[in-house]
Design a protein around this motif. Sequence first.
Motif, mmCIF file in Angstrom:
data_model
loop_
_atom_site.group_PDB
_atom_site.id
_atom_site.type_symbol
_atom_site.label_atom_id
_atom_site.label_comp_id
_atom_site.label_asym_id
_atom_site.label_seq_id
_atom_site.Cartn_x
_atom_site.Cartn_y
_atom_site.Cartn_z
ATOM 1 N N ALA A 7 0.840 -1.208 0.000
ATOM 2 C CA ALA A 7 0.000 0.000 0.000
ATOM 3 C C ALA A 7 0.871 1.253 0.000
ATOM 4 C CB ALA A 7 -0.916 -0.001 1.219
ATOM 5 N N ASP A 28 -4.998 4.267 5.361
ATOM 6 C CA ASP A 28 -5.080 2.895 4.832
ATOM 7 C C ASP A 28 -5.028 1.865 5.961
ATOM 8 O OD1 ASP A 28 -5.310 3.598 2.219
ATOM 9 O OD2 ASP A 28 -3.239 3.168 1.653
ATOM 10 N N ARG A 87 -9.377 7.251 1.931
ATOM 11 C CA ARG A 87 -8.211 8.076 1.574
ATOM 12 C C ARG A 87 -8.628 9.479 1.116
ATOM 13 N NH1 ARG A 87 -4.187 5.483 -2.657
ATOM 14 N NH2 ARG A 87 -4.642 3.637 -1.425
#
Length: 406
Positions: free
Chosen positions: A107, A142, A148
């Motif tokens: 991520a 995250d 986000r």
Amino acid sequence: MHVSPAPFSVLSEDFAADPYRYFAQLREQLPVHYEPEIDSYFLSRHEDVKRVLTDHDAFTTETFQARAEPVMRGPVLAQMAGAEHTAKRAVVVRSFTGRALERQVHAIRANAAELMAPFLPAGRVDLVNDFGKPFAVQVTLDVLGLERKDWPQVAAWYGGVTEFITSLTLTPERRRHCLECAEQLEAYLAPIIEERRRRPGEDLISALCSTEFGGAAMSNREVTALVINVLLASAEPADKTLALLFKHLIDHPEQLAQVRRDPQLLGAAIAETLRCTPPVQLIPRQAEHDAVFAGTVVPAGATVFCMIGAANRDPGAFTDPDAFDIHRADLGTARSFTAAAEHLSFGSGLHQCVGTAFARAEIETVAAMLLPLFDEVRYSPGFRYREAGLYTRGPLSLSLDFTPVH
């Protein structure tokens, strides 16, 4: 007529402009410096700071009750002890280590690539404002399983929370603003926490909601406080450290070339950045009993501020401490991200920062990704470097030019 010099103050504009200029003088002449305006003691020697941070019975985190709890909306990890501390810290640490961390590294890479993409063709980026700040908050969202797209709003709220915790003097107006930010952040989190209790996912909020302590689940207030705790612990130091790392390497081109040739040196470069210019400069504790440092009595109940920046440059702990040197023998890179680190940038001992492993993964992953992209990296023409912050400190901006990537 003889004019006596103005008394030295950590709260002065001169000190805020460049604390590093004063550290040697503090360690040598004022190792226990009293600030009457805030009735607090400031310690600057490595051995004194280490003593305070590792003796949890004599120097407690009681100060956080007034300094953090009002905006964290509940008790934070640093205030806890014993079984409660062990259990709750373990849930947070599990989300930042092992397999969970491996998932997050993907991520981190994806986030970083997406954020940096628009700047590559132009060959110019402000590593703080264009990249570091949004990146650090988005990556933390995250982990928490938050949207986000909400990052600008969350960042504004947590900015108010940070200001409350890290300001040594707050006007009533700023205090009100910070408390409002905390209330809005709590209101934003409340329905999400309820939802995760009903339908848990893989994220940290779900893990906190399903953790039991003493036979009972954590209350919404406890979960909220830990979520805000994580936001601050992982987002606050990361963007500053990344920018400071690049600043040091650009200022030391021979060391930058060595890190480029041998990426194994990146860990040492990050550790030396943390030692040389720690993003968290002050760590507060409360003296439980009268304590003596360098012949001065710090009375029971007093607030003691550990000056991390000064301790990390103590010649009693490091050779040639003002030099940035990724090869220094006394750095102990392998230990630099553990509670046994020589530098004190993450605190030390029991209350060492929970985000350490994550911050390391974040900074290492991003730096390793950016170094090959930042060919011929240098400051943009006309850029003037400025830092700010007394409690946490970092560059206001870092405008860099590099060979455009097509």
